[in-house]
Scaffold this motif. Structure first.
Motif, PDB file in Angstrom:
ATOM      1  N   LEU A 110       0.819  -1.218   0.000  1.00 14.41           N
ATOM      2  CA  LEU A 110       0.000   0.000   0.000  1.00 14.41           C
ATOM      3  C   LEU A 110       0.850   1.264   0.000  1.00 14.41           C
ATOM      4  O   LEU A 110       0.406   2.320  -0.455  1.00 14.41           O
ATOM      5  N   ARG A 111       2.097   1.139   0.477  1.00 13.12           N
ATOM      6  CA  ARG A 111       2.969   2.315   0.553  1.00 13.12           C
ATOM      7  C   ARG A 111       4.007   2.341  -0.572  1.00 13.12           C
ATOM      8  O   ARG A 111       4.968   3.084  -0.499  1.00 13.12           O
ATOM      9  N   GLY A 112       3.848   1.504  -1.598  1.00  8.93           N
ATOM     10  CA  GLY A 112       4.685   1.621  -2.787  1.00  8.93           C
ATOM     11  C   GLY A 112       5.723   0.549  -3.035  1.00  8.93           C
ATOM     12  O   GLY A 112       6.576   0.706  -3.917  1.00  8.93           O
ATOM     13  N   ALA A 113       5.681  -0.580  -2.318  1.00 12.65           N
ATOM     14  CA  ALA A 113       6.683  -1.631  -2.530  1.00 12.65           C
ATOM     15  C   ALA A 113       6.638  -2.204  -3.945  1.00 12.65           C
ATOM     16  O   ALA A 113       7.674  -2.586  -4.490  1.00 12.65           O
ATOM     17  N   ASP A 114       5.442  -2.259  -4.536  1.00 11.61           N
ATOM     18  CA  ASP A 114       5.345  -2.785  -5.896  1.00 11.61           C
ATOM     19  C   ASP A 114       6.132  -1.919  -6.877  1.00 11.61           C
ATOM     20  O   ASP A 114       6.825  -2.427  -7.763  1.00 11.61           O
ATOM     21  N   THR A 119      11.055  -1.034 -10.054  1.00  9.16           N
ATOM     22  CA  THR A 119      12.227  -0.206 -10.329  1.00  9.16           C
ATOM     23  C   THR A 119      13.507  -1.027 -10.169  1.00  9.16           C
ATOM     24  O   THR A 119      14.430  -0.921 -10.983  1.00  9.16           O
ATOM     25  N   LEU A 120      13.562  -1.854  -9.125  1.00  7.31           N
ATOM     26  CA  LEU A 120      14.730  -2.729  -8.939  1.00  7.31           C
ATOM     27  C   LEU A 120      14.863  -3.714 -10.098  1.00  7.31           C
ATOM     28  O   LEU A 120      15.964  -3.918 -10.620  1.00  7.31           O
ATOM     29  N   CYS A 121      13.760  -4.330 -10.495  1.00  7.63           N
ATOM     30  CA  CYS A 121      13.793  -5.275 -11.619  1.00  7.63           C
ATOM     31  C   CYS A 121      14.301  -4.588 -12.890  1.00  7.63           C
ATOM     32  O   CYS A 121      15.165  -5.135 -13.595  1.00  7.63           O
ATOM     33  N   ALA A 163      11.336   2.910   4.578  1.00  5.91           N
ATOM     34  CA  ALA A 163      10.734   3.981   3.777  1.00  5.91           C
ATOM     35  C   ALA A 163      11.485   4.182   2.457  1.00  5.91           C
ATOM     36  O   ALA A 163      11.801   5.303   2.060  1.00  5.91           O
ATOM     37  N   VAL A 164      11.749   3.098   1.773  1.00  7.03           N
ATOM     38  CA  VAL A 164      12.509   3.129   0.519  1.00  7.03           C
ATOM     39  C   VAL A 164      11.633   3.675  -0.605  1.00  7.03           C
ATOM     40  O   VAL A 164      10.461   3.325  -0.729  1.00  7.03           O
ATOM     41  N   THR A 165      12.228   4.533  -1.407  1.00  3.56           N
ATOM     42  CA  THR A 165      11.531   5.112  -2.555  1.00  3.56           C
ATOM     43  C   THR A 165      12.189   4.639  -3.844  1.00  3.56           C
ATOM     44  O   THR A 165      13.334   4.182  -3.846  1.00  3.56           O
ATOM     45  N   CYS A 166      11.462   4.793  -4.925  1.00  6.00           N
ATOM     46  CA  CYS A 166      12.016   4.446  -6.244  1.00  6.00           C
ATOM     47  C   CYS A 166      13.259   5.273  -6.551  1.00  6.00           C
ATOM     48  O   CYS A 166      14.188   4.789  -7.192  1.00  6.00           O
ATOM     49  N   GLU A 167      13.274   6.496  -6.058  1.00  2.78           N
ATOM     50  CA  GLU A 167      14.417   7.383  -6.298  1.00  2.78           C
ATOM     51  C   GLU A 167      15.682   6.892  -5.595  1.00  2.78           C
ATOM     52  O   GLU A 167      16.791   7.208  -6.022  1.00  2.78           O
ATOM     53  N   GLN A 168      15.531   6.126  -4.537  1.00  7.12           N
ATOM     54  CA  GLN A 168      16.691   5.606  -3.802  1.00  7.12           C
ATOM     55  C   GLN A 168      17.280   4.337  -4.415  1.00  7.12           C
ATOM     56  O   GLN A 168      18.385   3.945  -4.068  1.00  7.12           O
ATOM     57  N   VAL A 169      16.552   3.705  -5.311  1.00  8.48           N
ATOM     58  CA  VAL A 169      16.983   2.425  -5.882  1.00  8.48           C
ATOM     59  C   VAL A 169      18.349   2.525  -6.553  1.00  8.48           C
ATOM     60  O   VAL A 169      19.223   1.684  -6.342  1.00  8.48           O
ATOM     61  N   ALA A 170      18.565   3.528  -7.365  1.00  9.68           N
ATOM     62  CA  ALA A 170      19.842   3.673  -8.073  1.00  9.68           C
ATOM     63  C   ALA A 170      21.004   3.745  -7.092  1.00  9.68           C
ATOM     64  O   ALA A 170      22.035   3.087  -7.288  1.00  9.68           O
ATOM     65  N   THR A 171      20.841   4.494  -6.008  1.00 12.27           N
ATOM     66  CA  THR A 171      21.895   4.626  -5.000  1.00 12.27           C
ATOM     67  C   THR A 171      22.168   3.288  -4.312  1.00 12.27           C
ATOM     68  O   THR A 171      23.322   2.917  -4.092  1.00 12.27           O
TER      69      THR A 171
END
Length: 181
Positions: A110-114, A119-121, A163-171
Protein backbone atom coordinates in the motif's frame (compact mmCIF):
# COMPACT_ATOMS: atom_id res chain seq x y z
CA UNK A 1 15.43 -9.21 -19.36
CA UNK A 2 18.93 -10.30 -18.52
CA UNK A 3 19.15 -13.96 -17.55
CA UNK A 4 20.83 -15.22 -14.44
CA UNK A 5 24.34 -16.43 -15.06
CA UNK A 6 24.82 -19.60 -13.08
CA UNK A 7 28.58 -19.52 -13.56
CA UNK A 8 29.14 -15.82 -12.98
CA UNK A 9 29.66 -16.23 -9.27
CA UNK A 10 31.82 -18.73 -7.51
CA UNK A 11 29.95 -22.01 -7.63
CA UNK A 12 31.28 -24.82 -5.46
CA UNK A 13 32.95 -26.32 -8.53
CA UNK A 14 34.45 -23.00 -9.61
CA UNK A 15 35.57 -22.00 -6.12
CA UNK A 16 37.53 -25.19 -5.80
CA UNK A 17 37.38 -28.24 -3.64
CA UNK A 18 39.72 -26.57 -1.12
CA UNK A 19 37.22 -23.84 -0.27
CA UNK A 20 34.38 -26.34 0.09
CA UNK A 21 36.60 -28.57 2.26
CA UNK A 22 37.61 -25.61 4.46
CA UNK A 23 33.96 -24.67 4.88
CA UNK A 24 33.02 -28.22 5.85
CA UNK A 25 35.88 -28.37 8.37
CA UNK A 26 34.72 -25.07 9.82
CA UNK A 27 31.21 -26.51 9.95
CA UNK A 28 32.41 -29.32 12.22
CA UNK A 29 33.94 -26.81 14.63
CA UNK A 30 30.85 -24.60 14.47
CA UNK A 31 28.50 -27.49 15.27
CA UNK A 32 30.72 -28.73 18.09
CA UNK A 33 30.50 -25.28 19.71
CA UNK A 34 26.72 -25.05 19.29
CA UNK A 35 25.77 -28.62 20.23
CA UNK A 36 25.66 -28.08 24.02
CA UNK A 37 23.06 -25.31 23.60
CA UNK A 38 20.62 -27.33 21.48
CA UNK A 39 18.17 -29.98 22.70
CA UNK A 40 18.87 -32.42 19.85
CA UNK A 41 21.18 -32.89 16.92
CA UNK A 42 18.29 -32.35 14.53
CA UNK A 43 17.85 -28.85 15.96
CA UNK A 44 21.32 -28.02 14.60
CA UNK A 45 20.30 -28.52 10.97
CA UNK A 46 19.16 -24.91 10.39
CA UNK A 47 22.27 -23.29 11.90
CA UNK A 48 24.41 -25.70 9.86
CA UNK A 49 22.61 -24.81 6.62
CA UNK A 50 22.99 -21.08 7.35
CA UNK A 51 26.70 -21.54 8.12
CA UNK A 52 27.35 -23.23 4.77
CA UNK A 53 25.22 -20.88 2.68
CA UNK A 54 26.82 -17.81 4.25
CA UNK A 55 30.25 -18.99 3.12
CA UNK A 56 29.52 -20.72 -0.19
CA UNK A 57 26.42 -18.71 -1.25
CA UNK A 58 24.64 -22.05 -1.69
CA UNK A 59 24.33 -25.43 0.01
CA UNK A 60 25.96 -28.05 -2.23
CA UNK A 61 24.97 -31.70 -1.96
CA UNK A 62 28.37 -32.44 -0.37
CA UNK A 63 27.43 -30.10 2.48
CA UNK A 64 24.02 -31.75 2.91
CA UNK A 65 25.81 -35.09 3.20
CA UNK A 66 28.42 -33.69 5.62
CA UNK A 67 25.76 -32.14 7.85
CA UNK A 68 23.83 -35.41 7.91
CA UNK A 69 26.95 -37.42 8.70
CA UNK A 70 28.06 -35.06 11.47
CA UNK A 71 24.60 -34.98 13.07
CA UNK A 72 23.82 -38.67 12.65
CA UNK A 73 20.89 -37.99 10.34
CA UNK A 74 19.95 -39.24 6.91
CA UNK A 75 20.77 -36.76 4.10
CA UNK A 76 17.07 -36.75 3.17
CA UNK A 77 16.27 -35.26 6.59
CA UNK A 78 18.71 -32.41 6.01
CA UNK A 79 17.41 -31.90 2.47
CA UNK A 80 13.81 -31.86 3.73
CA UNK A 81 14.66 -29.04 6.13
CA UNK A 82 16.58 -27.18 3.44
CA UNK A 83 13.80 -27.47 0.85
CA UNK A 84 11.06 -26.48 3.32
CA UNK A 85 12.50 -22.98 3.55
CA UNK A 86 12.75 -20.87 0.39
CA UNK A 87 15.79 -19.19 1.92
CA UNK A 88 18.38 -21.81 0.97
CA UNK A 89 19.91 -22.16 -2.49
CA UNK A 90 21.45 -25.18 -4.18
CA UNK A 91 24.69 -25.17 -6.12
CA UNK A 92 22.62 -24.99 -9.32
CA UNK A 93 21.15 -21.65 -8.22
CA UNK A 94 23.63 -19.90 -5.90
CA UNK A 95 23.11 -16.51 -4.35
CA UNK A 96 24.78 -13.38 -5.59
CA UNK A 97 27.28 -11.60 -3.39
CA UNK A 98 24.42 -9.46 -2.07
CA UNK A 99 20.88 -10.59 -1.30
CA UNK A 100 18.17 -7.97 -1.69
CA UNK A 101 14.67 -8.69 -0.38
CA UNK A 102 11.61 -6.55 -1.08
CA UNK A 103 8.74 -6.82 1.41
CA UNK A 104 5.40 -7.65 -0.16
CA UNK A 105 3.23 -7.36 2.93
CA UNK A 106 -0.03 -5.48 2.59
CA UNK A 107 1.36 -2.45 4.44
CA UNK A 108 4.44 -2.26 2.21
CA UNK A 109 2.42 -2.79 -0.97
CA UNK A 110 0.00 0.00 0.00
CA UNK A 111 2.97 2.32 0.55
CA UNK A 112 4.69 1.62 -2.79
CA UNK A 113 6.68 -1.63 -2.53
CA UNK A 114 5.34 -2.79 -5.90
CA UNK A 115 6.86 0.29 -7.58
CA UNK A 116 10.15 -0.18 -5.69
CA UNK A 117 10.26 -3.84 -6.79
CA UNK A 118 9.54 -2.91 -10.43
CA UNK A 119 12.23 -0.21 -10.33
CA UNK A 120 14.73 -2.73 -8.94
CA UNK A 121 13.79 -5.28 -11.62
CA UNK A 122 14.20 -2.66 -14.36
CA UNK A 123 17.48 -1.34 -12.93
CA UNK A 124 19.00 -4.82 -12.43
CA UNK A 125 17.53 -6.42 -15.55
CA UNK A 126 16.23 -9.40 -13.60
CA UNK A 127 12.99 -10.71 -12.09
CA UNK A 128 12.49 -11.67 -8.45
CA UNK A 129 14.30 -14.92 -7.68
CA UNK A 130 17.08 -14.22 -10.16
CA UNK A 131 20.68 -13.11 -9.83
CA UNK A 132 22.37 -10.49 -11.98
CA UNK A 133 24.61 -11.89 -14.72
CA UNK A 134 27.72 -10.63 -12.92
CA UNK A 135 26.69 -12.47 -9.74
CA UNK A 136 26.47 -9.29 -7.68
CA UNK A 137 22.83 -9.14 -6.58
CA UNK A 138 20.09 -11.70 -6.00
CA UNK A 139 16.64 -10.07 -5.90
CA UNK A 140 13.90 -11.76 -3.88
CA UNK A 141 10.55 -11.01 -2.34
CA UNK A 142 9.36 -11.80 1.18
CA UNK A 143 5.86 -11.88 2.58
CA UNK A 144 6.92 -9.73 5.54
CA UNK A 145 10.22 -8.34 6.74
CA UNK A 146 8.82 -7.28 10.11
CA UNK A 147 9.37 -3.55 9.72
CA UNK A 148 5.86 -2.28 8.96
CA UNK A 149 6.56 1.04 10.67
CA UNK A 150 9.05 1.77 7.88
CA UNK A 151 7.01 0.63 4.91
CA UNK A 152 7.95 0.10 2.22
CA UNK A 153 11.03 -1.70 3.42
CA UNK A 154 13.73 -3.85 1.90
CA UNK A 155 16.38 -6.07 3.41
CA UNK A 156 19.90 -5.63 2.05
CA UNK A 157 21.79 -8.70 3.17
CA UNK A 158 20.82 -8.55 6.89
CA UNK A 159 20.12 -4.81 7.14
CA UNK A 160 16.65 -3.26 7.01
CA UNK A 161 16.22 -0.16 4.86
CA UNK A 162 13.04 1.69 5.74
CA UNK A 163 10.73 3.98 3.78
CA UNK A 164 12.51 3.13 0.52
CA UNK A 165 11.53 5.11 -2.55
CA UNK A 166 12.02 4.45 -6.24
CA UNK A 167 14.42 7.38 -6.30
CA UNK A 168 16.69 5.61 -3.80
CA UNK A 169 16.98 2.43 -5.88
CA UNK A 170 19.84 3.67 -8.07
CA UNK A 171 21.90 4.63 -5.00
CA UNK A 172 21.26 1.27 -3.33
CA UNK A 173 22.22 -0.68 -6.47
CA UNK A 174 25.37 1.42 -6.94
CA UNK A 175 26.34 0.85 -3.30
CA UNK A 176 25.96 -2.92 -3.65
CA UNK A 177 27.80 -3.00 -6.96
CA UNK A 178 30.66 -0.97 -5.50
CA UNK A 179 31.03 -3.22 -2.43
CA UNK A 180 30.83 -6.45 -4.44
CA UNK A 181 34.38 -6.21 -5.74
Amino acid sequence: MQQTSKNAIASPRAMGAEHVAETLQGLERFLAQLAPRYPSKQALVLPALHFVQERLRCVPIAAVEAIALHLGLHPAQVHDTMSFYGFFRTEKDPLGKHRLWVCRSLVCMLRGADAVLQTLCDRLGIAPGETTADGTITLETAECLGACEGAPCILVNDEHRLAVTCEQVATIVEELTRTAG
